[in-house]
Design a protein around this motif. Structure first.
Motif, PDB file in Angstrom:
ATOM      1  N   LEU A   1      33.594  38.389  53.297  1.00 23.95           N
ATOM      2  CA  LEU A   1      31.977  39.121  52.869  1.00 23.95           C
ATOM      3  C   LEU A   1      32.397  40.272  52.292  1.00 23.95           C
ATOM      4  O   LEU A   1      32.602  40.083  51.368  1.00 23.95           O
ATOM      5  N   LYS A   2      32.884  41.428  52.736  1.00 22.80           N
ATOM      6  CA  LYS A   2      32.797  42.596  52.008  1.00 22.80           C
ATOM      7  C   LYS A   2      34.624  42.567  51.400  1.00 22.80           C
ATOM      8  O   LYS A   2      34.889  43.181  50.177  1.00 22.80           O
ATOM      9  N   GLY A   3      35.226  42.046  51.856  1.00 21.24           N
ATOM     10  CA  GLY A   3      37.297  41.526  51.302  1.00 21.24           C
ATOM     11  C   GLY A   3      36.994  40.607  50.459  1.00 21.24           C
ATOM     12  O   GLY A   3      37.326  40.931  49.413  1.00 21.24           O
ATOM     13  N   HIS A   4      35.528  40.126  49.787  1.00 21.49           N
ATOM     14  CA  HIS A   4      35.471  39.613  48.369  1.00 21.49           C
ATOM     15  C   HIS A   4      35.145  40.002  47.971  1.00 21.49           C
ATOM     16  O   HIS A   4      35.113  40.163  46.623  1.00 21.49           O
ATOM     17  N   PHE A   5      33.986  41.216  48.317  1.00 25.52           N
ATOM     18  CA  PHE A   5      33.663  42.385  47.430  1.00 25.52           C
ATOM     19  C   PHE A   5      34.010  42.968  47.131  1.00 25.52           C
ATOM     20  O   PHE A   5      34.366  42.999  45.699  1.00 25.52           O
ATOM     21  N   CYS A   6      35.381  43.644  47.292  1.00 24.50           N
ATOM     22  CA  CYS A   6      36.159  44.821  47.225  1.00 24.50           C
ATOM     23  C   CYS A   6      37.370  44.237  46.316  1.00 24.50           C
ATOM     24  O   CYS A   6      37.128  45.100  44.910  1.00 24.50           O
ATOM     25  N   ILE A   7      37.669  43.093  45.971  1.00 21.79           N
ATOM     26  CA  ILE A   7      38.806  43.269  45.363  1.00 21.79           C
ATOM     27  C   ILE A   7      38.082  42.916  44.008  1.00 21.79           C
ATOM     28  O   ILE A   7      38.416  42.603  43.089  1.00 21.79           O
ATOM     29  N   SER A   8      37.185  41.608  44.017  1.00 21.77           N
ATOM     30  CA  SER A   8      36.301  41.125  42.864  1.00 21.77           C
ATOM     31  C   SER A   8      35.213  42.428  42.161  1.00 21.77           C
ATOM     32  O   SER A   8      36.217  42.565  41.307  1.00 21.77           O
ATOM     33  N   SER A   9      35.450  43.018  43.060  1.00 20.53           N
ATOM     34  CA  SER A   9      34.827  44.301  41.938  1.00 20.53           C
ATOM     35  C   SER A   9      36.295  45.662  41.187  1.00 20.53           C
ATOM     36  O   SER A   9      35.016  45.213  40.194  1.00 20.53           O
ATOM     37  N   HIS A  10      37.366  45.791  41.954  1.00 20.57           N
ATOM     38  CA  HIS A  10      38.084  45.815  41.095  1.00 20.57           C
ATOM     39  C   HIS A  10      38.673  45.293  39.999  1.00 20.57           C
ATOM     40  O   HIS A  10      38.719  45.920  39.009  1.00 20.57           O
ATOM     41  N   ALA A  11      38.364  44.417  39.667  1.00 17.66           N
ATOM     42  CA  ALA A  11      39.251  42.893  39.280  1.00 17.66           C
ATOM     43  C   ALA A  11      38.184  42.590  38.052  1.00 17.66           C
ATOM     44  O   ALA A  11      38.558  43.301  36.767  1.00 17.66           O
ATOM     45  N   VAL A  12      36.734  43.649  38.237  1.00 16.74           N
ATOM     46  CA  VAL A  12      36.073  42.973  37.208  1.00 16.74           C
ATOM     47  C   VAL A  12      35.520  43.957  36.195  1.00 16.74           C
ATOM     48  O   VAL A  12      35.434  43.740  35.493  1.00 16.74           O
ATOM     49  N   LYS A  13      35.543  45.301  36.583  1.00 12.31           N
ATOM     50  CA  LYS A  13      35.048  46.478  36.393  1.00 12.31           C
ATOM     51  C   LYS A  13      36.931  46.824  35.266  1.00 12.31           C
ATOM     52  O   LYS A  13      36.710  47.216  33.919  1.00 12.31           O
ATOM     53  N   TYR A  14      37.637  45.993  35.622  1.00 16.44           N
ATOM     54  CA  TYR A  14      38.688  46.331  34.784  1.00 16.44           C
ATOM     55  C   TYR A  14      38.474  44.856  33.395  1.00 16.44           C
ATOM     56  O   TYR A  14      39.067  45.090  32.455  1.00 16.44           O
ATOM     57  N   TRP A  15      37.953  43.770  34.011  1.00  7.68           N
ATOM     58  CA  TRP A  15      37.513  43.342  32.161  1.00  7.68           C
ATOM     59  C   TRP A  15      37.153  43.097  31.829  1.00  7.68           C
ATOM     60  O   TRP A  15      36.703  42.815  30.716  1.00  7.68           O
ATOM     61  N   ARG A  16      35.973  43.519  32.479  1.00  5.93           N
ATOM     62  CA  ARG A  16      35.246  44.801  31.774  1.00  5.93           C
ATOM     63  C   ARG A  16      35.288  45.152  30.562  1.00  5.93           C
ATOM     64  O   ARG A  16      34.755  45.410  29.462  1.00  5.93           O
ATOM     65  N   GLU A  17      36.117  45.916  30.979  1.00  9.26           N
ATOM     66  CA  GLU A  17      36.514  47.074  29.995  1.00  9.26           C
ATOM     67  C   GLU A  17      37.336  46.656  28.677  1.00  9.26           C
ATOM     68  O   GLU A  17      37.029  46.932  27.201  1.00  9.26           O
TER      69      GLU A  17
END
Length: 291
Positions: free
Chosen positions: A115-131
């Motif tokens: 669960l945390k592993g899914h969050f951690c990497i996806s969080s950084h990817a989403v921030k990149y894509w949002r920008e």
């Protein structure tokens, strides 16, 4: 043209099993792949296989359960290949115990990796894509999560694993609803395949046949994951697919069932009869695995 030509993909837990099959097929379909695994030797072997076949890949051994290290995985994808399009959250671990015997460390290990592993990497990817999206770029990005039949129906002896996988299924729904505005889809799958996590527990059932169709081969799951990572899948989000052998289905999730409205507050004495009636009217859930 290959369906993922020049798309940049991170696959976690890609040193063996399902992750290896995903990484190799993504590369065969034109993707540039970051092969993440805590086992450096295993990750390097997969990278070598991909390169020998003419594909592009780099190895990564950062810890997906550490938020700062997960950022380095995303950074390596961008530094190596100039962009990022797909995150496949595949890495997993089991610490199976009956609930009465489950330790805190058993619980924490499984929750962290899944669960945390899914969050951690996806969080950084989403921030990149949002920008990227806010900057005017047409983003066509993918998060592909890994749930399980245990997360959908429960599984005896796997309360920690089932809870983590159930959380991942719910996470997928929320990601899909929130992230569509940025050009990001989120889908999940519940695969059944022969991997390091299953081959001991289900050794007899998942034994590789001497000839014919290898029903539980990890390679049977890979085409779904690669297609979900392609631009062709832009209209599919918030779904959870079950795949096993040649069988593919869309899971039918929780929904509101039969309802009784008294129009006023229920009395405690009335609740039992009302619940009995509602249960009789509802469609029975699938049985918990192992019962």
């Amino acid at each position: 043209m290959a369906v993922c030509q020049d798309r940049v993909v991170i696959v976690t837990g890609a040193g063996g099993g399902l992750g290896k099959a995903y990484a190799e097929l993504f590369a065969a379909e034109g993707a540039k792949v970051v092969v993440n695994d805590i086992n450096e030797k295993a990750a390097n072997v997969v990278v070598s296989v991909i390169k020998e076949a003419g594909g592009e890949a780099v190895a990564n051994t950062n810890d997906i359960t550490d938020y700062e290290e997960a950022a380095l995985i995303v950074k390596q994808a961008i530094d190596s290949f100039g962009d990022l399009h797909v995150v496949v959250n595949n890495a997993g671990v089991c610490r199976d115990r009956m609930f009465a015997s489950l330790s805190e460390s058993d619980w924490d290990m499984v929750m962290n990796v899944h669960l945390k592993g899914h969050f951690c990497i996806s969080s950084h990817a989403v921030k990149y894509w949002r920008e990227q999206s806010k900057g005017g770029k047409d983003v066509n990005a993918r998060i592909i999560n890994t749930s399980s039949g245990a997360g959908l129906q429960g599984s005896i002896g796997q309360s920690n694993y089932a809870a983590a996988k159930g959380g991942i299924a719910s996470l997928t729904l929320v990601q899909a609803a929130e992230l569509a505005r940025y050009g990001i889809t989120s889908n999940g799958l519940a695969p059944a395949a022969r991997t390091g996590m299953t081959e001991d527990v289900f050794a007899d059932m998942m034994k590789k046949p001497e000839d014919g169709f290898d029903y539980y081969a990890a390679e049977n799951v890979a085409p779904l994951v690669v297609w979900l990572g392609s631009e062709a899948a832009s209209g599919v989000t918030g779904k959870l697919f079950e795949i096993e052998g040649g069988k593919l289905s869309v899971a039918d999730g929780w929904r509101q069932g039969p309802q009784k409205d008294k129009g006023a507050r229920w009395d405690v004495a009335e609740i039992g009869d009302a619940i009995g009636s509602l249960i009789d009217e509802s469609v029975p859930a699938q049985k918990v695995y192992g019962t």
